[in-house]
Design a protein around this motif. Structure first.
Motif, PDB file in Angstrom:
ATOM      1  N   THR A  64       0.838  -1.195   0.000  1.00 49.36           N
ATOM      2  CA  THR A  64       0.000   0.000   0.000  1.00 49.36           C
ATOM      3  C   THR A  64       0.872   1.245   0.000  1.00 49.36           C
ATOM      4  O   THR A  64       0.643   2.175  -0.767  1.00 49.36           O
ATOM      5  CB  THR A  64      -0.923  -0.009   1.234  1.00 49.36           C
ATOM      6  OG1 THR A  64      -1.751  -1.159   1.141  1.00 49.36           O
ATOM      7  CG2 THR A  64      -1.773   1.238   1.296  1.00 49.36           C
ATOM      8  N   ALA A  65       1.878   1.268   0.876  1.00 45.75           N
ATOM      9  CA  ALA A  65       2.773   2.425   0.935  1.00 45.75           C
ATOM     10  C   ALA A  65       3.725   2.411  -0.255  1.00 45.75           C
ATOM     11  O   ALA A  65       3.860   3.405  -0.968  1.00 45.75           O
ATOM     12  CB  ALA A  65       3.555   2.410   2.241  1.00 45.75           C
ATOM     13  N   ALA A  66       4.363   1.284  -0.534  1.00 45.85           N
ATOM     14  CA  ALA A  66       5.387   1.181  -1.594  1.00 45.85           C
ATOM     15  C   ALA A  66       4.778   1.209  -2.996  1.00 45.85           C
ATOM     16  O   ALA A  66       5.479   1.500  -3.968  1.00 45.85           O
ATOM     17  CB  ALA A  66       6.183  -0.108  -1.410  1.00 45.85           C
ATOM     18  N   GLU A  67       3.481   0.910  -3.123  1.00 47.33           N
ATOM     19  CA  GLU A  67       2.800   0.737  -4.421  1.00 47.33           C
ATOM     20  C   GLU A  67       3.601  -0.278  -5.238  1.00 47.33           C
ATOM     21  O   GLU A  67       3.944  -1.331  -4.696  1.00 47.33           O
ATOM     22  CB  GLU A  67       2.619   2.110  -5.093  1.00 47.33           C
ATOM     23  CG  GLU A  67       1.800   3.042  -4.208  1.00 47.33           C
ATOM     24  CD  GLU A  67       1.774   4.474  -4.642  1.00 47.33           C
ATOM     25  OE1 GLU A  67       2.856   5.076  -4.782  1.00 47.33           O
ATOM     26  OE2 GLU A  67       0.658   5.021  -4.836  1.00 47.33           O
ATOM     27  N   VAL A  68       3.938   0.007  -6.523  1.00 47.99           N
ATOM     28  CA  VAL A  68       4.837  -0.913  -7.240  1.00 47.99           C
ATOM     29  C   VAL A  68       6.165  -0.174  -7.383  1.00 47.99           C
ATOM     30  O   VAL A  68       6.251   0.822  -8.102  1.00 47.99           O
ATOM     31  CB  VAL A  68       4.271  -1.306  -8.621  1.00 47.99           C
ATOM     32  CG1 VAL A  68       5.278  -2.174  -9.385  1.00 47.99           C
ATOM     33  CG2 VAL A  68       2.939  -2.047  -8.459  1.00 47.99           C
ATOM     34  N   THR A  69       7.171  -0.613  -6.669  1.00 47.16           N
ATOM     35  CA  THR A  69       8.480   0.057  -6.685  1.00 47.16           C
ATOM     36  C   THR A  69       9.551  -0.899  -7.213  1.00 47.16           C
ATOM     37  O   THR A  69       9.782  -1.960  -6.614  1.00 47.16           O
ATOM     38  CB  THR A  69       8.882   0.533  -5.262  1.00 47.16           C
ATOM     39  OG1 THR A  69       7.919   1.486  -4.820  1.00 47.16           O
ATOM     40  CG2 THR A  69      10.253   1.184  -5.255  1.00 47.16           C
ATOM     41  N   PRO A  70      10.197  -0.535  -8.336  1.00 48.20           N
ATOM     42  CA  PRO A  70      11.255  -1.408  -8.867  1.00 48.20           C
ATOM     43  C   PRO A  70      12.454  -1.496  -7.933  1.00 48.20           C
ATOM     44  O   PRO A  70      12.749  -0.548  -7.197  1.00 48.20           O
ATOM     45  CB  PRO A  70      11.671  -0.709 -10.168  1.00 48.20           C
ATOM     46  CG  PRO A  70      10.676   0.363 -10.415  1.00 48.20           C
ATOM     47  CD  PRO A  70      10.000   0.681  -9.124  1.00 48.20           C
ATOM     48  N   VAL A  71      13.124  -2.629  -7.978  1.00 44.32           N
ATOM     49  CA  VAL A  71      14.363  -2.844  -7.218  1.00 44.32           C
ATOM     50  C   VAL A  71      15.495  -2.953  -8.240  1.00 44.32           C
ATOM     51  O   VAL A  71      15.383  -3.723  -9.193  1.00 44.32           O
ATOM     52  CB  VAL A  71      14.274  -4.154  -6.388  1.00 44.32           C
ATOM     53  CG1 VAL A  71      15.603  -4.467  -5.709  1.00 44.32           C
ATOM     54  CG2 VAL A  71      13.146  -4.060  -5.360  1.00 44.32           C
ATOM     55  N   SER A  72      16.566  -2.173  -8.060  1.00 41.92           N
ATOM     56  CA  SER A  72      17.665  -2.221  -9.045  1.00 41.92           C
ATOM     57  C   SER A  72      18.818  -3.100  -8.564  1.00 41.92           C
ATOM     58  O   SER A  72      19.685  -3.478  -9.356  1.00 41.92           O
ATOM     59  CB  SER A  72      18.172  -0.804  -9.338  1.00 41.92           C
ATOM     60  OG  SER A  72      18.653  -0.229  -8.141  1.00 41.92           O
ATOM     61  N   LYS A  73      18.821  -3.435  -7.270  1.00 42.90           N
ATOM     62  CA  LYS A  73      19.974  -4.183  -6.736  1.00 42.90           C
ATOM     63  C   LYS A  73      19.598  -4.907  -5.441  1.00 42.90           C
ATOM     64  O   LYS A  73      18.913  -4.322  -4.597  1.00 42.90           O
ATOM     65  CB  LYS A  73      21.060  -3.152  -6.424  1.00 42.90           C
ATOM     66  CG  LYS A  73      22.474  -3.655  -6.426  1.00 42.90           C
ATOM     67  CD  LYS A  73      23.417  -2.467  -6.226  1.00 42.90           C
ATOM     68  CE  LYS A  73      24.873  -2.805  -6.328  1.00 42.90           C
ATOM     69  NZ  LYS A  73      25.372  -3.613  -7.394  1.00 42.90           N
ATOM     70  N   ILE A  74      19.994  -6.154  -5.317  1.00 41.94           N
ATOM     71  CA  ILE A  74      19.972  -6.810  -4.000  1.00 41.94           C
ATOM     72  C   ILE A  74      21.401  -7.297  -3.760  1.00 41.94           C
ATOM     73  O   ILE A  74      21.886  -8.195  -4.455  1.00 41.94           O
ATOM     74  CB  ILE A  74      18.986  -7.998  -3.929  1.00 41.94           C
ATOM     75  CG1 ILE A  74      17.565  -7.567  -4.297  1.00 41.94           C
ATOM     76  CG2 ILE A  74      19.021  -8.620  -2.521  1.00 41.94           C
ATOM     77  CD1 ILE A  74      16.533  -8.685  -4.282  1.00 41.94           C
ATOM     78  N   LEU A  75      22.091  -6.650  -2.836  1.00 37.60           N
ATOM     79  CA  LEU A  75      23.534  -6.855  -2.617  1.00 37.60           C
ATOM     80  C   LEU A  75      24.264  -6.763  -3.958  1.00 37.60           C
ATOM     81  O   LEU A  75      24.133  -5.747  -4.640  1.00 37.60           O
ATOM     82  CB  LEU A  75      23.789  -8.189  -1.886  1.00 37.60           C
ATOM     83  CG  LEU A  75      23.237  -8.262  -0.447  1.00 37.60           C
ATOM     84  CD1 LEU A  75      23.504  -9.638   0.179  1.00 37.60           C
ATOM     85  CD2 LEU A  75      23.813  -7.151   0.444  1.00 37.60           C
ATOM     86  N   GLU A  76      24.931  -7.827  -4.402  1.00 39.15           N
ATOM     87  CA  GLU A  76      25.718  -7.717  -5.648  1.00 39.15           C
ATOM     88  C   GLU A  76      24.909  -8.037  -6.909  1.00 39.15           C
ATOM     89  O   GLU A  76      25.425  -7.961  -8.023  1.00 39.15           O
ATOM     90  CB  GLU A  76      26.981  -8.611  -5.584  1.00 39.15           C
ATOM     91  CG  GLU A  76      26.734 -10.101  -5.560  1.00 39.15           C
ATOM     92  CD  GLU A  76      26.314 -10.633  -4.186  1.00 39.15           C
ATOM     93  OE1 GLU A  76      26.103 -11.853  -4.087  1.00 39.15           O
ATOM     94  OE2 GLU A  76      26.179  -9.846  -3.226  1.00 39.15           O
ATOM     95  N   ASN A  77      23.620  -8.367  -6.747  1.00 40.42           N
ATOM     96  CA  ASN A  77      22.786  -8.730  -7.907  1.00 40.42           C
ATOM     97  C   ASN A  77      22.094  -7.495  -8.482  1.00 40.42           C
ATOM     98  O   ASN A  77      21.367  -6.808  -7.775  1.00 40.42           O
ATOM     99  CB  ASN A  77      21.717  -9.742  -7.498  1.00 40.42           C
ATOM    100  CG  ASN A  77      22.322 -10.965  -6.868  1.00 40.42           C
ATOM    101  OD1 ASN A  77      22.968 -11.757  -7.541  1.00 40.42           O
ATOM    102  ND2 ASN A  77      22.158 -11.090  -5.552  1.00 40.42           N
ATOM    103  N   ASP A  78      22.348  -7.234  -9.787  1.00 39.96           N
ATOM    104  CA  ASP A  78      21.738  -6.068 -10.451  1.00 39.96           C
ATOM    105  C   ASP A  78      20.491  -6.477 -11.214  1.00 39.96           C
ATOM    106  O   ASP A  78      20.461  -7.543 -11.843  1.00 39.96           O
ATOM    107  CB  ASP A  78      22.743  -5.443 -11.429  1.00 39.96           C
ATOM    108  CG  ASP A  78      23.875  -4.788 -10.669  1.00 39.96           C
ATOM    109  OD1 ASP A  78      23.576  -4.064  -9.705  1.00 39.96           O
ATOM    110  OD2 ASP A  78      25.047  -5.039 -11.021  1.00 39.96           O
TER     111      ASP A  78
END
Ligand code: PLP
Length: 293
Positions: free
Chosen positions: A255-269
């Protein structure tokens, strides 16, 4: 930023509209000491509350799981929510209803405590910095895990569940990340600190963890429906952190984040690709549907 106890307007508090700054709770409230508190988070878009009934229903579910009997009906809470949104004249903002145990008893047992209910609403923008809606956010992986389902009422928005979310988020922010990915008690991918997570694979299919030890978000379910309506395959399954390097895209829903892309999780792009931006704009269109029609 104006602190939340110094704002203008009214709060719906135990069935009355009370001046915002006059709503007080005693320091010896059970809800504060023993986390006997449940809450919801809703958004208002163009003056309309999105999925009001679903959120109220989940508030009552959370309360029931916490042995808290809300002294109103769901319909009364729906009406009260509409009343405070209109009273505060919120057009695009956030609503926070919550119920907690009072100060009649100060011990683990709380059988005789009064159940208080408040509903607050205010104008609000995006959860993350708006530019991150197109650039994507960066996640670390928390050292805290979502608790096992037999250790806590996991399928609720109960305050106690957020203790490790705040700790995870603080750690992430200290290390230059926006948020934190939390694993479940078995070490599988679970969710972020206040949002669910999806991945896109090389074939354009989506993968999201089964919510069997964390909140099955209303936005998660909405986005799955949107994806299916676009003939995008969605796999709800156990996801190992070893798979993170095989995905090409990632996003959060809430609800707060809506749809928010993620560009990185630790070393994974991950790429903020058209499929994710398209899901984000379809969600935006859906939440504002009533006024646009
Ligand atoms: C821990 C957690 N997970 C997931 C979500 C997403 O739920 P929803 O989409 O219903 O807002 C939230 C937000 O409420 C949350 O706090």
């Amino acid at each position: 930023m104006t602190p939340y106890d110094k704002r203008e307007g009214k709060i719906w508090y135990n069935n009355e509209l009370v001046e915002w700054n006059d709503v007080k709770l005693h320091v010896l409230s059970h809800g504060l000491h023993y986390a006997s508190c449940v809450f919801e988070g809703l958004r208002v878009y163009d003056g309309e509350i999105f999925k009001l009934e679903e959120h109220t229903n989940r508030l009552f579910h959370s309360a029931k799981r916490m042995d808290i009997k809300i002294p109103y009906s769901e319909e009364e809470i729906n009406q009260a929510t509409k009343k405070i949104v209109s009273n505060q004249n919120v057009q695009n903002g956030y609503i926070r209803p919550f119920a907690w145990r009072g100060s009649e008893m100060m011990a683990v047992s709380a059988q005789k405590t009064k159940i208080h209910v408040a509903i607050t609403a205010w104008e609000w923008g995006t959860y993350f910095d708006p530019k991150l809606k197109t650039e994507g956010i960066k996640l670390n992986i928390s050292n805290w895990r979502r608790p096992a389902p037999n250790t806590i009422p996991w399928d609720t928005k109960a305050s106690g569940l957020y203790m490790i979310c705040t700790l995870s988020k603080h750690e992430a922010e200290r290390d230059g990340y926006t948020d934190s990915l939390m694993l479940d008690h078995e070490g599988n991918v679970a969710e972020a600190t206040g949002a669910n997570i999806f991945f896109k694979d090389k074939n354009g299919e989506l993968h999201t963890p089964i919510p069997d030890s964390f909140l099955d978000g209303i936005t998660r379910r909405t986005v799955i429906e949107i994806a299916k309506s676009k003939n995008i395959k969605v796999h709800e399954r156990k996801i190992s952190p070893k798979e993170l390097s095989s995905f090409v895209g990632c996003f959060l829903t809430g609800t707060a984040a809506e749809v928010t892309p993620v560009s990185k999780i630790l070393e994974n792009d991950y790429k903020v690709c058209n499929l994710i931006l398209d899901l984000s704009s379809s969600y935006e269109k859906l939440v504002r549907k009533k006024k646009a029609a």
